[in-house]
Write a protein that holds these residues in place. Structure first.
Motif, short mmCIF file in Angstrom:
data_model
loop_
_atom_site.label_atom_id
_atom_site.label_comp_id
_atom_site.label_asym_id
_atom_site.label_seq_id
_atom_site.Cartn_x
_atom_site.Cartn_y
_atom_site.Cartn_z
N ASP A 7 0.83 -1.20 0.00
CA ASP A 7 0.00 0.00 0.00
C ASP A 7 0.87 1.26 0.00
OD1 ASP A 7 -2.33 1.47 -0.01
OD2 ASP A 7 -2.72 1.24 2.12
N GLU A 8 1.91 1.28 0.82
CA GLU A 8 2.79 2.45 0.88
C GLU A 8 3.55 2.63 -0.43
OE1 GLU A 8 4.79 5.85 2.06
OE2 GLU A 8 2.93 4.91 2.74
N THR A 9 4.01 1.55 -1.03
CA THR A 9 4.70 1.64 -2.31
C THR A 9 3.79 2.20 -3.40
OG1 THR A 9 6.16 -0.21 -1.74
CG2 THR A 9 5.99 0.36 -4.07
N VAL A 10 2.54 1.75 -3.40
CA VAL A 10 1.57 2.24 -4.38
C VAL A 10 1.33 3.74 -4.18
CG1 VAL A 10 -0.85 2.11 -5.10
CG2 VAL A 10 0.47 0.01 -4.78
N ARG A 11 1.20 4.16 -2.93
CA ARG A 11 1.01 5.59 -2.67
C ARG A 11 2.21 6.41 -3.12
NH1 ARG A 11 -1.27 3.75 2.33
NH2 ARG A 11 0.60 4.41 3.47
N MET A 12 3.41 5.92 -2.84
CA MET A 12 4.62 6.62 -3.27
C MET A 12 4.70 6.71 -4.78
SD MET A 12 7.58 5.30 -0.63
CE MET A 12 8.83 6.34 -1.42
N ALA A 13 4.37 5.62 -5.47
CA ALA A 13 4.40 5.62 -6.92
C ALA A 13 3.40 6.62 -7.49
CB ALA A 13 4.10 4.22 -7.45
N ALA A 14 2.21 6.66 -6.90
CA ALA A 14 1.19 7.60 -7.36
C ALA A 14 1.67 9.04 -7.20
CB ALA A 14 -0.11 7.38 -6.59
N THR A 166 9.81 4.17 -13.27
CA THR A 166 11.04 4.58 -13.95
C THR A 166 10.86 4.59 -15.45
OG1 THR A 166 12.44 3.75 -12.15
CG2 THR A 166 13.46 3.95 -14.31
N LEU A 167 10.27 3.54 -16.00
CA LEU A 167 10.07 3.46 -17.44
C LEU A 167 9.09 4.51 -17.95
CD1 LEU A 167 10.03 -0.42 -17.87
CD2 LEU A 167 11.69 1.15 -18.87
N THR A 168 8.13 4.90 -17.12
CA THR A 168 7.22 5.97 -17.51
C THR A 168 7.99 7.27 -17.70
OG1 THR A 168 5.38 4.92 -16.32
CG2 THR A 168 5.14 7.25 -16.87
N TRP A 169 8.89 7.56 -16.76
CA TRP A 169 9.71 8.77 -16.90
C TRP A 169 10.63 8.65 -18.12
CZ3 TRP A 169 14.47 10.89 -17.32
CH2 TRP A 169 14.58 12.25 -17.04
N PHE A 170 11.24 7.48 -18.32
CA PHE A 170 12.12 7.26 -19.48
C PHE A 170 11.37 7.52 -20.78
CE2 PHE A 170 15.39 4.00 -17.60
CZ PHE A 170 15.84 4.97 -16.72
N ARG A 211 17.85 4.72 -8.26
CA ARG A 211 18.25 6.12 -8.36
C ARG A 211 17.13 6.98 -8.93
NH1 ARG A 211 23.93 6.15 -11.35
NH2 ARG A 211 23.75 8.41 -10.99
N MET A 212 16.44 6.48 -9.95
CA MET A 212 15.32 7.24 -10.50
C MET A 212 14.16 7.28 -9.51
SD MET A 212 14.03 9.17 -12.76
CE MET A 212 15.28 9.10 -14.04
N TRP A 213 13.91 6.18 -8.82
CA TRP A 213 12.86 6.14 -7.80
C TRP A 213 13.13 7.17 -6.71
CZ3 TRP A 213 8.14 4.19 -7.18
CH2 TRP A 213 7.63 4.01 -5.88
N THR A 214 14.39 7.26 -6.28
CA THR A 214 14.76 8.25 -5.27
C THR A 214 14.57 9.67 -5.80
OG1 THR A 214 16.37 6.75 -4.28
CG2 THR A 214 16.65 9.09 -3.82
N TRP A 215 14.96 9.91 -7.04
CA TRP A 215 14.81 11.24 -7.63
C TRP A 215 13.34 11.64 -7.74
CZ3 TRP A 215 16.75 15.75 -8.66
CH2 TRP A 215 16.18 16.56 -9.64
N HIS A 219 10.71 14.90 -3.31
CA HIS A 219 9.89 15.84 -2.56
C HIS A 219 8.83 15.13 -1.70
CE1 HIS A 219 11.88 18.97 -4.66
NE2 HIS A 219 11.34 18.74 -5.82
N ASP A 220 8.92 13.81 -1.66
CA ASP A 220 7.94 13.06 -0.88
C ASP A 220 8.20 13.32 0.60
OD1 ASP A 220 5.71 11.26 -1.39
OD2 ASP A 220 6.79 9.81 -0.18
N ARG A 221 7.16 13.13 1.39
CA ARG A 221 7.31 13.32 2.83
C ARG A 221 8.27 12.28 3.40
NH1 ARG A 221 1.83 10.34 4.82
NH2 ARG A 221 2.17 8.53 3.53
#
Length: 222
Positions: A7-14, A166-170, A211-215, A219-221
């Motif tokens: 659940d937390e991973t999904v929220r972070m991804a969103a 990551t692939l969405t950003w790529f 690295r992309m996930w961290t970037w 600005h996440d809490r």
């Protein structure tokens, strides 16, 4: 991974998708739980999701109450692709603009190499709110990482949700390059990476995803 962690991973991804210009009021992301179910983010603009929990959705069966209709495409992809564990449905602006003319980005730089053969194109701008259209999109995606929906955004999949983000950003970065090349009046058939160049760049070593996930979550809490 337990349900609270998913659940937390999904929220972070969103939040990553919404707060980095890859989605606006519309879009959703999900993460596989097991062979029979996945969790989709709350039915809110992804960038404003905070503690709102996701919803567990069966891979086969009716959508739970309150789940957005286009989540059907997640069901169909998870059913067809056991290798997929994360899905992002978003509306990146450069990719959207190109898609209105049926154009998808090609591999012109390192990040674009991950889509060397180009994402699939779904040549229909209508929403995917019935099982048949969702199933057809999943089939058209095939074994690829992404399918661009003409005038309607993109669906990106990954072995993990972090990879899908990551692939969405790529893919949006590749779309920005494609747009700029065409705006400069350059030959769109030139300037492409060759087979050896793309193969050399299609790597996941070196913490590419983390690295992309961290970037994207910078600005996440805390």
């Amino acid at each position: 991974m337990c349900i609270p962690d998913i659940d937390e991973t999904v929220r972070m991804a969103a939040r990553a998708l919404g707060r980095n210009g890859l989605a606006h009021a519309y879009g959703h992301c999900s993460m596989r739980i097991d062979a029979d179910s996945f969790m989709v983010c709350a039915a809110l603009p992804m960038g404003v999701i905070e503690d709102q929990p996701g919803t567990v959705v069966p891979i086969r069966g009716a959508l739970p109450q309150g789940v957005l209709g286009e989540v059907r495409v997640h069901q169909q992809i998870y059913a067809l692709r056991p290798d997929v564990n994360g899905i992002c449905r978003s509306m990146p602006p450069a990719l959207m603009a190109l898609s209105t003319y049926g154009i998808v980005p090609v591999a012109r730089h390192g990040i674009g190499a991950y889509f060397a053969e180009g994402p699939a194109l779904w040549n229909d701008p209508r929403l995917l709110r019935d099982d048949e259209s969702a199933r057809n999109v999943a089939q058209e995606l095939g074994a690829g990482h992404a399918i661009v929906l003409r005038g309607n955004g993109v669906v990106v999949v990954g072995e993990s949700l972090e990879q899908a983000v990551t692939l969405t950003w790529f893919l949006e970065d590749a779309a920005r390059i494609e747009r700029d090349v065409r705006m400069m009046g350059l030959d769109p058939q030139a300037g492409r990476l060759d087979t050896q160049e793309t193969q050399a760049r299609q790597v996941w070593a070196g913490d590419v995803i983390s690295r992309m996930w961290t970037w994207l979550n910078r600005h996440d809490r805390p």
